[in-house]
Design a protein around this motif. Sequence first.
Motif, PDB file in Angstrom:
ATOM      1  N   ILE A  26       0.867  -1.168   0.007  1.00  0.00           N
ATOM      2  CA  ILE A  26       0.234  -0.169  -0.226  1.00  0.00           C
ATOM      3  C   ILE A  26       0.626   1.181  -0.297  1.00  0.00           C
ATOM      4  CG2 ILE A  26      -0.102   0.411   2.511  1.00  0.00           C
ATOM      5  CD1 ILE A  26      -3.071   0.356   2.038  1.00  0.00           C
ATOM      6  N   ALA A  27       0.350   2.558  -0.528  1.00  0.00           N
ATOM      7  CA  ALA A  27       1.087   3.505  -0.818  1.00  0.00           C
ATOM      8  C   ALA A  27      -0.098   4.774  -0.712  1.00  0.00           C
ATOM      9  CB  ALA A  27       2.214   3.121  -1.734  1.00  0.00           C
ATOM     10  N   TRP A  28       0.474   5.971   0.164  1.00  0.00           N
ATOM     11  CA  TRP A  28       0.160   6.470  -0.036  1.00  0.00           C
ATOM     12  C   TRP A  28       0.508   7.538  -1.082  1.00  0.00           C
ATOM     13  CZ3 TRP A  28      -3.919   8.864   2.908  1.00  0.00           C
ATOM     14  CH2 TRP A  28      -4.058   8.294   3.725  1.00  0.00           C
ATOM     15  N   HIS A  29      -0.413   8.683  -1.802  1.00  0.00           N
ATOM     16  CA  HIS A  29      -0.686   9.695  -2.582  1.00  0.00           C
ATOM     17  C   HIS A  29       0.323  11.210  -1.661  1.00  0.00           C
ATOM     18  CE1 HIS A  29      -1.363  13.115  -5.736  1.00  0.00           C
ATOM     19  NE2 HIS A  29      -1.337  12.708  -6.667  1.00  0.00           N
ATOM     20  N   PRO A  30       1.711  11.592  -2.535  1.00  0.00           N
ATOM     21  CA  PRO A  30       2.292  12.454  -2.368  1.00  0.00           C
ATOM     22  C   PRO A  30       1.245  13.743  -1.569  1.00  0.00           C
ATOM     23  CG  PRO A  30       3.027  11.966  -4.293  1.00  0.00           C
ATOM     24  CD  PRO A  30       1.858  11.094  -4.452  1.00  0.00           C
ATOM     25  N   LEU A  31       0.262  14.187  -2.376  1.00  0.00           N
ATOM     26  CA  LEU A  31      -1.168  14.653  -1.151  1.00  0.00           C
ATOM     27  C   LEU A  31      -1.900  14.344  -0.678  1.00  0.00           C
ATOM     28  CD1 LEU A  31      -1.804  16.673  -4.471  1.00  0.00           C
ATOM     29  CD2 LEU A  31      -0.177  17.672  -3.198  1.00  0.00           C
ATOM     30  N   GLY A  32      -1.808  13.406   0.030  1.00  0.00           N
ATOM     31  CA  GLY A  32      -2.469  12.066   0.244  1.00  0.00           C
ATOM     32  C   GLY A  32      -4.484  12.120   0.524  1.00  0.00           C
ATOM     33  N   GLN A  33      -4.302  12.738  -0.557  1.00  0.00           N
ATOM     34  CA  GLN A  33      -5.950  12.833  -1.156  1.00  0.00           C
ATOM     35  C   GLN A  33      -5.986  11.212  -1.180  1.00  0.00           C
ATOM     36  OE1 GLN A  33      -3.913  13.390  -2.685  1.00  0.00           O
ATOM     37  NE2 GLN A  33      -4.836  14.054  -4.990  1.00  0.00           N
TER      38      GLN A  33
END
Length: 257
Positions: free
Chosen positions: A15-22
């Motif tokens: 799993i990984a977050w997008h840099p902007l967190g949305q």
Amino acid sequence: IFAGHEGHRDSVLSIAWHPLGQKFASAGMDTTVKLWSLEEKTVKDAIEASYDVQPRRCTGLPGASNKMEKTYKKPFRTIYEQMPIFSTNKVHTDYVDCVQFVGDLILSKSIADKVVLWKPDLTSPRNINSNSSKTCSNNGGNTQNQRLRNNVTALREFSLKHCDIWFIRFNADADCRMLAIGNNRGSIMVWKIDTQSSLPLLSVEGGKKTKKVGGYFASLSNQHCNSTVRMVSFSPDAKSLIATCDDSTVWKWDAIN
């Protein structure tokens, strides 16, 4: 809970977050990579409702004659977000054990000796098929099946060596300029993500550097490291790289200049 009708059909491995967190990406043994949005109304409403829940307050000691005083609101109802905003199995044909955002692009890896840099097509609308059967929605009612976005544009493949086993994790640095991954021989390969030109291969073996022509990456190895490198991670300034191995060792590599 992000699961259900269009969720994963087998174990989720990365799993990984997008840099902007949305939004975030998930990948698993069902060969798919899915993108989930935190901007959907149901999710935003649930997050907002969770802030209004008051903790339980108790009076008296356990076993005392006076009863426990409960002064809390009924907890909000956990929702199921069953529809990712994107889902594809067009990048890999086997289980996907590592995924990471590079800006709006995605790096992912299976066991096919390659890491793929690709772009998900999020521009097409999520069409609703009016002839499809009814399915369960997030709020327990009925909704019509939606055709998920699944088109991708493959931008680059990073060819690996001796990396055809699962749970070998790559890592990109904070600025998304470099990509590193180990293999089952104890070596680590490093690429410049943003270059397509043929660069000299920098091979570091036992602390000695040699240059070879015809590669895009640096190769790091040591005679005392010959077990599988399971995971690598760049330092925040990308001047150091740490690696964990199956022989219970942790290695630290430093950039010379």
